[in-house]
Design a protein around this motif. Sequence first.
Motif, PDB file in Angstrom:
ATOM      1  N   LYS A  14      25.661  42.267 -11.414  1.00 18.64           N
ATOM      2  CA  LYS A  14      27.091  41.917 -11.389  1.00 18.64           C
ATOM      3  C   LYS A  14      27.883  42.698 -12.440  1.00 18.64           C
ATOM      4  O   LYS A  14      28.943  42.270 -12.866  1.00 18.64           O
ATOM      5  N   ALA A  15      27.339  43.815 -12.872  1.00 16.42           N
ATOM      6  CA  ALA A  15      28.028  44.642 -13.862  1.00 16.42           C
ATOM      7  C   ALA A  15      29.184  45.363 -13.183  1.00 16.42           C
ATOM      8  O   ALA A  15      29.065  45.804 -12.045  1.00 16.42           O
ATOM      9  N   PRO A  16      30.314  45.491 -13.868  1.00 19.29           N
ATOM     10  CA  PRO A  16      31.429  46.245 -13.294  1.00 19.29           C
ATOM     11  C   PRO A  16      31.035  47.703 -13.073  1.00 19.29           C
ATOM     12  O   PRO A  16      30.124  48.218 -13.714  1.00 19.29           O
ATOM     13  N   TRP A  24      31.193  46.632 -20.279  1.00 18.91           N
ATOM     14  CA  TRP A  24      31.451  45.342 -20.908  1.00 18.91           C
ATOM     15  C   TRP A  24      32.898  45.234 -21.371  1.00 18.91           C
ATOM     16  O   TRP A  24      33.479  44.152 -21.350  1.00 18.91           O
ATOM     17  N   GLY A  25      33.491  46.350 -21.767  1.00 18.85           N
ATOM     18  CA  GLY A  25      34.914  46.325 -22.100  1.00 18.85           C
ATOM     19  C   GLY A  25      35.744  45.960 -20.888  1.00 18.85           C
ATOM     20  O   GLY A  25      36.690  45.168 -20.970  1.00 18.85           O
ATOM     21  N   THR A  26      35.381  46.512 -19.734  1.00 16.34           N
ATOM     22  CA  THR A  26      36.064  46.179 -18.484  1.00 16.34           C
ATOM     23  C   THR A  26      35.878  44.711 -18.152  1.00 16.34           C
ATOM     24  O   THR A  26      36.818  44.017 -17.784  1.00 16.34           O
ATOM     25  N   ARG A  27      34.663  44.228 -18.298  1.00 15.21           N
ATOM     26  CA  ARG A  27      34.373  42.819 -17.992  1.00 15.21           C
ATOM     27  C   ARG A  27      35.159  41.888 -18.915  1.00 15.21           C
ATOM     28  O   ARG A  27      35.711  40.892 -18.475  1.00 15.21           O
ATOM     29  N   LYS A  32      39.072  35.729 -17.677  1.00 21.16           N
ATOM     30  CA  LYS A  32      40.192  34.857 -18.031  1.00 21.16           C
ATOM     31  C   LYS A  32      40.006  34.367 -19.462  1.00 21.16           C
ATOM     32  O   LYS A  32      38.908  34.036 -19.886  1.00 21.16           O
ATOM     33  N   LEU A  33      41.097  34.301 -20.201  1.00 22.64           N
ATOM     34  CA  LEU A  33      41.061  33.813 -21.580  1.00 22.64           C
ATOM     35  C   LEU A  33      41.241  32.299 -21.603  1.00 22.64           C
ATOM     36  O   LEU A  33      41.878  31.724 -20.734  1.00 22.64           O
ATOM     37  N   VAL A  34      40.679  31.687 -22.623  1.00 24.12           N
ATOM     38  CA  VAL A  34      40.836  30.242 -22.819  1.00 24.12           C
ATOM     39  C   VAL A  34      41.695  30.043 -24.058  1.00 24.12           C
ATOM     40  O   VAL A  34      41.361  30.510 -25.143  1.00 24.12           O
ATOM     41  N   ASN A  35      42.800  29.358 -23.888  1.00 25.15           N
ATOM     42  CA  ASN A  35      43.687  29.056 -24.990  1.00 25.15           C
ATOM     43  C   ASN A  35      42.943  28.206 -26.012  1.00 25.15           C
ATOM     44  O   ASN A  35      42.265  27.242 -25.646  1.00 25.15           O
ATOM     45  N   PRO A  36      43.033  28.542 -27.307  1.00 22.70           N
ATOM     46  CA  PRO A  36      42.334  27.745 -28.327  1.00 22.70           C
ATOM     47  C   PRO A  36      42.658  26.258 -28.274  1.00 22.70           C
ATOM     48  O   PRO A  36      41.818  25.425 -28.593  1.00 22.70           O
ATOM     49  N   GLU A 118      20.642  48.379 -18.135  1.00 19.27           N
ATOM     50  CA  GLU A 118      21.280  49.288 -19.075  1.00 19.27           C
ATOM     51  C   GLU A 118      22.602  48.765 -19.612  1.00 19.27           C
ATOM     52  O   GLU A 118      22.906  48.922 -20.792  1.00 19.27           O
ATOM     53  N   SER A 119      23.394  48.107 -18.783  1.00 17.15           N
ATOM     54  CA  SER A 119      24.690  47.586 -19.245  1.00 17.15           C
ATOM     55  C   SER A 119      24.495  46.567 -20.364  1.00 17.15           C
ATOM     56  O   SER A 119      25.221  46.575 -21.360  1.00 17.15           O
ATOM     57  N   ASN A 120      23.512  45.695 -20.195  1.00 17.18           N
ATOM     58  CA  ASN A 120      23.262  44.664 -21.199  1.00 17.18           C
ATOM     59  C   ASN A 120      22.695  45.267 -22.481  1.00 17.18           C
ATOM     60  O   ASN A 120      23.047  44.838 -23.585  1.00 17.18           O
ATOM     61  N   VAL A 121      21.818  46.252 -22.353  1.00  8.07           N
ATOM     62  CA  VAL A 121      21.249  46.902 -23.537  1.00  8.07           C
ATOM     63  C   VAL A 121      22.343  47.636 -24.305  1.00  8.07           C
ATOM     64  O   VAL A 121      22.377  47.600 -25.536  1.00  8.07           O
ATOM     65  N   HIS A 122      23.252  48.279 -23.591  1.00  8.07           N
ATOM     66  CA  HIS A 122      24.345  48.990 -24.273  1.00  8.07           C
ATOM     67  C   HIS A 122      25.231  48.002 -25.024  1.00  8.07           C
ATOM     68  O   HIS A 122      25.634  48.256 -26.162  1.00  8.07           O
ATOM     69  N   ARG A 123      25.531  46.868 -24.414  1.00 14.73           N
ATOM     70  CA  ARG A 123      26.347  45.855 -25.089  1.00 14.73           C
ATOM     71  C   ARG A 123      25.628  45.318 -26.319  1.00 14.73           C
ATOM     72  O   ARG A 123      26.243  45.118 -27.370  1.00 14.73           O
TER      73      ARG A 123
END
Length: 189
Positions: A14-16, A24-27, A32-36, A118-123
Amino acid sequence: MDLFIEGDPIADTKAPEGPIEKRWGTRRFEAKLVNPANRRKMTVIVVGTGLAGGSAAATLAEQGYRVKSYCYQDSPRRAHSIAAQGGINAAKNYRNDGDSVHRLFYDTVKGGDFRSRESNVHRLAEVSVNIIDQCVAQGVPFAREYGGLLDTRSFGGAQVQRTFYARGQTGQQLLLGAYQALERQIGLG
């Protein structure tokens, strides 16, 4: 791009799409952000109280979420992380020997016989610097040089010194640091 069998839900990360460095920057941008102010309304369930689960539960609680943490062992000290005696790698380049996020990424993928996502290892390589700082803030007693800076060593055949360690008990010390942070959040409610 990660390799997977078309339609196989287990192998699909499910990597972009796009270059590994930007996935990961794209993801994070698309999430969606969660308001504090709304974080206390949400309950996060964390299964496992090992190094990852304990740290995640403590960090999420510090950010304002309500957290329920479950341990399915007889004791959280049964976590596999306690066996990590060699140390923890991070691309901090303390020795100025040419270490970088990309070099840590490559060494980790190569060390895993090219079977990792690879995406997870890079992150992981990207956040490794912050992970060490978080562990120090949680009280992990990493080895230090005479001047007080964190000490590193070469480990696992790496050509650079990027392994932060706490004698022969790094895993145990990392778990204790995570547990202290988790206990602090439990004490705060």
